[in-house]
Write an enzyme that holds these catalytic residues in place. Structure first.
Site, PDB file in Angstrom:
ATOM      1  N   LYS A 213      51.909  78.775 127.122  1.00 63.07           N
ATOM      2  CA  LYS A 213      50.868  79.611 127.725  1.00 63.07           C
ATOM      3  C   LYS A 213      50.546  79.068 129.112  1.00 63.07           C
ATOM      4  O   LYS A 213      50.157  77.910 129.255  1.00 63.07           O
ATOM      5  CB  LYS A 213      49.608  79.626 126.857  1.00 63.07           C
TER       6      LYS A 213
ATOM      7  N   ASP B   1      48.537  78.804 132.718  1.00 62.47           N
ATOM      8  CA  ASP B   1      47.146  78.879 133.176  1.00 62.47           C
ATOM      9  C   ASP B   1      47.143  79.393 134.606  1.00 62.47           C
ATOM     10  O   ASP B   1      47.059  78.622 135.565  1.00 62.47           O
ATOM     11  CB  ASP B   1      46.513  77.494 133.090  1.00 62.47           C
TER      12      ASP B   1
ATOM     13  N   GLU C 227      47.917  74.169 127.883  1.00 65.89           N
ATOM     14  CA  GLU C 227      46.897  75.000 127.260  1.00 65.89           C
ATOM     15  C   GLU C 227      47.262  75.456 125.859  1.00 65.89           C
ATOM     16  O   GLU C 227      46.407  75.612 125.002  1.00 65.89           O
ATOM     17  CB  GLU C 227      46.619  76.207 128.156  1.00 65.89           C
TER      18      GLU C 227
END
Length: 319
Positions: free
Chosen positions: A31, A33, A178
Protein backbone atom coordinates in the site's frame (compact mmCIF):
# COMPACT_ATOMS: atom_id res chain seq x y z
CA UNK A 1 -4.79 11.59 -31.37
CA UNK A 2 -6.76 8.80 -29.70
CA UNK A 3 -9.77 9.74 -27.58
CA UNK A 4 -9.47 7.92 -24.26
CA UNK A 5 -12.42 7.19 -21.94
CA UNK A 6 -12.39 8.97 -18.59
CA UNK A 7 -12.31 6.35 -15.84
CA UNK A 8 -12.85 6.87 -12.11
CA UNK A 9 -10.45 4.87 -9.91
CA UNK A 10 -11.54 1.67 -8.24
CA UNK A 11 -11.21 1.91 -4.44
CA UNK A 12 -10.23 -0.65 -1.83
CA UNK A 13 -12.25 -1.53 1.27
CA UNK A 14 -10.51 -1.54 4.70
CA UNK A 15 -10.32 -5.02 6.16
CA UNK A 16 -8.22 -7.96 7.27
CA UNK A 17 -6.07 -10.42 5.39
CA UNK A 18 -8.11 -13.01 3.46
CA UNK A 19 -8.33 -16.35 5.30
CA UNK A 20 -5.66 -18.96 4.60
CA UNK A 21 -8.14 -20.96 2.53
CA UNK A 22 -8.47 -18.01 0.10
CA UNK A 23 -4.89 -16.76 0.24
CA UNK A 24 -3.92 -18.11 -3.19
CA UNK A 25 -6.90 -16.31 -4.78
CA UNK A 26 -5.33 -12.90 -4.10
CA UNK A 27 -2.35 -10.88 -5.24
CA UNK A 28 -0.72 -8.63 -2.64
CA UNK A 29 0.71 -5.20 -3.38
CA UNK A 30 2.40 -2.78 -0.98
CA UNK A 31 0.00 0.00 0.00
CA UNK A 32 1.56 3.25 -1.18
CA UNK A 33 1.32 6.45 0.90
CA UNK A 34 0.76 9.00 -1.85
CA UNK A 35 -1.72 10.61 -4.23
CA UNK A 36 -3.88 8.32 -6.34
CA UNK A 37 -4.09 9.18 -10.02
CA UNK A 38 -5.27 7.91 -13.38
CA UNK A 39 -2.72 8.52 -16.16
CA UNK A 40 -3.91 9.06 -19.74
CA UNK A 41 -1.39 8.47 -22.55
CA UNK A 42 -3.10 9.23 -25.89
CA UNK A 43 -0.10 8.06 -27.91
CA UNK A 44 1.02 11.47 -29.17
CA UNK A 45 3.70 11.98 -26.51
CA UNK A 46 1.48 13.90 -24.08
CA UNK A 47 0.33 12.91 -20.62
CA UNK A 48 -2.76 13.80 -18.58
CA UNK A 49 -2.94 13.01 -14.86
CA UNK A 50 -6.23 13.12 -12.98
CA UNK A 51 -6.58 12.84 -9.21
CA UNK A 52 -9.00 10.55 -7.44
CA UNK A 53 -11.60 13.35 -7.58
CA UNK A 54 -11.06 13.83 -11.33
CA UNK A 55 -9.08 17.09 -11.13
CA UNK A 56 -6.33 17.65 -13.71
CA UNK A 57 -3.10 17.60 -11.69
CA UNK A 58 -0.69 17.28 -14.64
CA UNK A 59 0.99 20.71 -14.19
CA UNK A 60 1.89 19.83 -10.58
CA UNK A 61 4.15 16.99 -11.74
CA UNK A 62 6.34 18.13 -14.65
CA UNK A 63 8.90 15.43 -13.75
CA UNK A 64 6.36 12.76 -14.81
CA UNK A 65 5.74 14.25 -18.28
CA UNK A 66 8.15 11.87 -20.05
CA UNK A 67 5.80 9.00 -19.22
CA UNK A 68 3.75 10.24 -22.19
CA UNK A 69 6.39 8.83 -24.54
CA UNK A 70 7.08 5.58 -22.65
CA UNK A 71 4.74 3.52 -24.86
CA UNK A 72 5.49 5.30 -28.10
CA UNK A 73 2.34 5.69 -30.17
CA UNK A 74 0.37 3.11 -28.14
CA UNK A 75 -2.50 4.82 -26.27
CA UNK A 76 -3.16 3.69 -22.71
CA UNK A 77 -4.95 4.50 -19.47
CA UNK A 78 -2.99 3.50 -16.36
CA UNK A 79 -3.82 3.47 -12.65
CA UNK A 80 -1.25 4.28 -10.00
CA UNK A 81 -0.09 6.31 -7.03
CA UNK A 82 2.23 9.29 -7.02
CA UNK A 83 4.72 9.23 -4.15
CA UNK A 84 7.67 11.33 -2.98
CA UNK A 85 10.35 8.82 -1.92
CA UNK A 86 12.58 9.50 1.07
CA UNK A 87 16.28 8.64 1.19
CA UNK A 88 15.44 4.95 1.65
CA UNK A 89 13.01 4.94 -1.26
CA UNK A 90 9.90 4.76 0.93
CA UNK A 91 6.87 6.94 0.28
CA UNK A 92 6.86 10.06 2.46
CA UNK A 93 3.51 11.82 2.37
CA UNK A 94 4.83 14.91 4.15
CA UNK A 95 7.35 15.39 1.33
CA UNK A 96 4.61 14.86 -1.23
CA UNK A 97 2.39 17.53 0.33
CA UNK A 98 4.79 20.20 -0.92
CA UNK A 99 4.11 18.93 -4.47
CA UNK A 100 0.33 18.75 -4.20
CA UNK A 101 -1.80 21.77 -4.97
CA UNK A 102 0.69 23.29 -7.42
CA UNK A 103 -1.29 22.53 -10.59
CA UNK A 104 -2.10 26.24 -10.87
CA UNK A 105 1.54 27.29 -10.52
CA UNK A 106 3.61 25.44 -13.16
CA UNK A 107 6.75 27.53 -12.59
CA UNK A 108 6.71 26.85 -8.85
CA UNK A 109 5.90 23.17 -9.48
CA UNK A 110 9.03 22.90 -11.64
CA UNK A 111 11.19 24.48 -8.93
CA UNK A 112 9.85 22.19 -6.21
CA UNK A 113 10.25 19.14 -8.48
CA UNK A 114 13.99 19.81 -8.59
CA UNK A 115 14.16 19.47 -4.79
CA UNK A 116 11.53 16.79 -4.24
CA UNK A 117 11.14 14.48 -7.24
CA UNK A 118 7.91 12.54 -7.65
CA UNK A 119 7.64 8.87 -8.60
CA UNK A 120 4.57 7.21 -10.11
CA UNK A 121 3.93 3.63 -8.96
CA UNK A 122 1.85 1.96 -11.67
CA UNK A 123 -0.33 -0.96 -10.64
CA UNK A 124 -3.06 -1.37 -13.27
CA UNK A 125 -3.77 -0.89 -16.97
CA UNK A 126 -7.35 -0.02 -17.93
CA UNK A 127 -7.03 0.74 -21.65
CA UNK A 128 -4.34 -0.34 -24.10
CA UNK A 129 -4.35 0.39 -27.84
CA UNK A 130 -8.02 0.22 -28.80
CA UNK A 131 -9.01 -2.29 -26.10
CA UNK A 132 -10.86 -1.35 -22.93
CA UNK A 133 -9.64 -3.76 -20.23
CA UNK A 134 -11.87 -2.93 -17.27
CA UNK A 135 -13.89 -6.12 -17.74
CA UNK A 136 -10.74 -8.25 -17.89
CA UNK A 137 -9.86 -9.95 -14.60
CA UNK A 138 -7.07 -8.60 -12.44
CA UNK A 139 -4.61 -11.40 -13.27
CA UNK A 140 -4.93 -10.65 -17.01
CA UNK A 141 -4.60 -6.89 -16.54
CA UNK A 142 -1.59 -7.39 -14.29
CA UNK A 143 0.15 -9.62 -16.85
CA UNK A 144 -0.53 -7.02 -19.55
CA UNK A 145 0.89 -4.26 -17.35
CA UNK A 146 4.05 -6.21 -16.55
CA UNK A 147 4.60 -6.97 -20.24
CA UNK A 148 4.68 -3.22 -20.91
CA UNK A 149 7.91 -3.07 -18.88
CA UNK A 150 7.14 0.43 -17.62
CA UNK A 151 10.25 1.41 -15.69
CA UNK A 152 11.83 4.85 -15.77
CA UNK A 153 13.61 7.32 -13.54
CA UNK A 154 10.28 8.64 -12.24
CA UNK A 155 7.92 5.68 -12.66
CA UNK A 156 7.91 1.94 -12.09
CA UNK A 157 5.70 -1.12 -11.77
CA UNK A 158 6.02 -2.48 -8.22
CA UNK A 159 5.82 -6.18 -7.56
CA UNK A 160 2.62 -8.09 -6.84
CA UNK A 161 2.87 -11.40 -4.97
CA UNK A 162 0.23 -14.10 -5.41
CA UNK A 163 -0.54 -15.76 -2.08
CA UNK A 164 1.75 -15.57 0.98
CA UNK A 165 -0.30 -12.70 2.42
CA UNK A 166 0.83 -13.23 6.02
CA UNK A 167 4.51 -13.11 5.06
CA UNK A 168 3.94 -10.09 2.82
CA UNK A 169 2.19 -8.17 5.61
CA UNK A 170 4.97 -8.97 8.05
CA UNK A 171 7.49 -7.70 5.51
CA UNK A 172 5.69 -4.35 5.30
CA UNK A 173 5.52 -4.14 9.09
CA UNK A 174 9.25 -4.84 9.45
CA UNK A 175 10.06 -2.27 6.77
CA UNK A 176 7.91 0.40 8.40
CA UNK A 177 5.47 0.47 5.47
CA UNK A 178 1.76 1.27 5.70
CA UNK A 179 0.45 -2.17 4.76
CA UNK A 180 -0.92 -4.17 1.83
CA UNK A 181 -3.69 -4.14 -0.73
CA UNK A 182 -5.08 -7.62 -1.44
CA UNK A 183 -6.61 -7.89 -4.93
CA UNK A 184 -8.77 -10.83 -5.99
CA UNK A 185 -7.24 -12.40 -9.09
CA UNK A 186 -10.62 -12.92 -10.76
CA UNK A 187 -11.98 -9.42 -10.18
CA UNK A 188 -12.73 -6.98 -13.02
CA UNK A 189 -11.96 -3.28 -12.60
CA UNK A 190 -14.92 -1.48 -10.99
CA UNK A 191 -14.60 2.26 -11.75
CA UNK A 192 -15.60 4.58 -8.91
CA UNK A 193 -16.56 1.68 -6.64
CA UNK A 194 -15.23 0.87 -3.19
CA UNK A 195 -15.07 -2.86 -3.71
CA UNK A 196 -14.52 -5.89 -1.48
CA UNK A 197 -12.48 -7.35 -4.35
CA UNK A 198 -9.69 -5.01 -3.21
CA UNK A 199 -8.94 -5.04 0.53
CA UNK A 200 -6.51 -2.62 2.15
CA UNK A 201 -4.83 -4.06 5.23
CA UNK A 202 -3.01 -1.51 7.36
CA UNK A 203 -0.43 -2.13 10.04
CA UNK A 204 -2.18 0.52 12.14
CA UNK A 205 -5.82 1.61 12.22
CA UNK A 206 -6.37 4.90 10.43
CA UNK A 207 -9.44 6.97 9.68
CA UNK A 208 -10.19 9.86 7.35
CA UNK A 209 -11.95 12.58 9.32
CA UNK A 210 -13.41 16.01 8.67
CA UNK A 211 -12.25 18.87 10.89
CA UNK A 212 -15.30 20.61 12.34
CA UNK A 213 -13.61 22.80 14.93
CA UNK A 214 -10.67 23.21 17.27
CA UNK A 215 -9.78 24.00 20.83
CA UNK A 216 -7.03 26.56 21.57
CA UNK A 217 -3.82 25.39 23.17
CA UNK A 218 -2.41 26.69 26.42
CA UNK A 219 0.37 29.15 27.17
CA UNK A 220 2.37 30.02 24.06
CA UNK A 221 -0.06 27.89 22.03
CA UNK A 222 -3.13 30.00 22.89
CA UNK A 223 -3.64 31.08 19.28
CA UNK A 224 -2.84 27.65 17.84
CA UNK A 225 -4.91 24.44 17.89
CA UNK A 226 -4.43 22.39 21.03
CA UNK A 227 -6.93 19.81 19.74
CA UNK A 228 -9.03 19.28 16.63
CA UNK A 229 -12.69 18.28 16.77
CA UNK A 230 -13.25 15.39 14.38
CA UNK A 231 -16.31 14.32 12.45
CA UNK A 232 -17.33 11.64 9.96
CA UNK A 233 -20.36 11.84 7.66
CA UNK A 234 -23.38 9.74 8.59
CA UNK A 235 -26.97 9.66 7.36
CA UNK A 236 -27.99 12.26 9.97
CA UNK A 237 -25.13 14.65 9.20
CA UNK A 238 -21.60 15.09 10.50
CA UNK A 239 -21.11 12.83 13.52
CA UNK A 240 -18.66 13.94 16.21
CA UNK A 241 -16.07 11.15 16.68
CA UNK A 242 -13.77 12.78 19.22
CA UNK A 243 -10.83 15.14 19.43
CA UNK A 244 -7.17 14.69 18.54
CA UNK A 245 -4.38 16.66 20.19
CA UNK A 246 -1.26 14.49 19.90
CA UNK A 247 1.08 13.35 17.18
CA UNK A 248 1.81 16.68 15.56
CA UNK A 249 4.66 19.18 15.55
CA UNK A 250 4.57 22.93 16.14
CA UNK A 251 4.93 23.33 12.38
CA UNK A 252 1.80 21.17 11.93
CA UNK A 253 -0.10 23.37 14.39
CA UNK A 254 0.96 26.55 12.61
CA UNK A 255 0.00 25.14 9.22
CA UNK A 256 -3.39 24.01 10.52
CA UNK A 257 -4.05 27.37 12.17
CA UNK A 258 -3.59 29.07 8.79
CA UNK A 259 -5.89 26.59 7.04
CA UNK A 260 -8.63 26.80 9.66
CA UNK A 261 -8.55 30.60 10.03
CA UNK A 262 -10.08 30.96 6.57
CA UNK A 263 -12.90 28.54 7.47
CA UNK A 264 -14.03 30.11 10.76
CA UNK A 265 -17.78 30.15 11.37
CA UNK A 266 -20.16 30.79 14.28
CA UNK A 267 -22.19 27.68 13.42
CA UNK A 268 -21.41 24.25 14.83
CA UNK A 269 -21.15 21.87 11.85
CA UNK A 270 -21.87 18.69 13.81
CA UNK A 271 -25.33 17.09 13.80
CA UNK A 272 -25.19 17.05 17.61
CA UNK A 273 -23.20 19.78 19.35
CA UNK A 274 -20.23 18.23 21.21
CA UNK A 275 -20.04 18.81 24.95
CA UNK A 276 -16.84 20.87 24.79
CA UNK A 277 -16.03 24.34 26.10
CA UNK A 278 -14.33 27.06 24.13
CA UNK A 279 -14.66 25.43 20.71
CA UNK A 280 -13.83 27.43 17.58
CA UNK A 281 -16.05 26.11 14.80
CA UNK A 282 -14.98 25.87 11.16
CA UNK A 283 -16.71 25.05 7.90
CA UNK A 284 -16.36 21.27 7.45
CA UNK A 285 -14.24 21.36 4.28
CA UNK A 286 -10.88 20.00 5.49
CA UNK A 287 -10.10 16.27 5.46
CA UNK A 288 -7.33 14.76 7.58
CA UNK A 289 -6.15 11.31 8.58
CA UNK A 290 -5.61 10.11 12.13
CA UNK A 291 -4.35 6.91 13.70
CA UNK A 292 -6.27 5.27 16.53
CA UNK A 293 -6.58 2.03 18.50
CA UNK A 294 -10.29 1.10 18.52
CA UNK A 295 -13.74 2.70 18.45
CA UNK A 296 -16.13 3.04 21.33
CA UNK A 297 -19.72 1.81 21.04
CA UNK A 298 -20.74 5.41 20.39
CA UNK A 299 -18.35 5.56 17.43
CA UNK A 300 -15.65 7.70 19.08
CA UNK A 301 -12.03 7.04 18.17
CA UNK A 302 -9.90 5.82 21.07
CA UNK A 303 -6.39 7.26 21.54
CA UNK A 304 -6.36 9.15 18.23
CA UNK A 305 -3.07 10.65 17.03
CA UNK A 306 -2.58 13.11 14.20
CA UNK A 307 -1.16 11.68 10.98
CA UNK A 308 -1.58 14.16 8.12
CA UNK A 309 -3.81 16.49 6.15
CA UNK A 310 -5.46 14.97 3.09
CA UNK A 311 -5.59 17.77 0.49
CA UNK A 312 -6.25 15.11 -2.15
CA UNK A 313 -9.65 14.32 -0.61
CA UNK A 314 -12.84 16.32 -0.19
CA UNK A 315 -15.61 15.65 2.37
CA UNK A 316 -17.71 14.15 -0.44
CA UNK A 317 -15.07 11.43 -0.88
CA UNK A 318 -15.87 10.20 2.64
CA UNK A 319 -19.59 9.77 2.05
Amino acid sequence: MTSLPRIAPMLATPGLLPPASSDAAYAYEVKQDGQRCIAYLPGDGTLLLRSRSGVDITPAYPDLSDLGTALGSRPAVLDGEIIAPDRDGRADFQRLQSRMGLAGSPARAARVANRIPAHLMLFDVLVLDTENLIRAVYSERRATLENLDLAGSNWSTPAAIVGHGTQALEMTRSAGLEGLVAKRLTSPYQPGTRSRAWIKIRNVETADIIIGGWLPGHGRLTNLPGALLMGQPRSGGLQFVGSVGTGWTDADRTRLAAVLADLATETCPFAERPAVTGARWVEPHTVAEVRYTTRTRAGRLRQPAWHRLRPDLSPNDLC
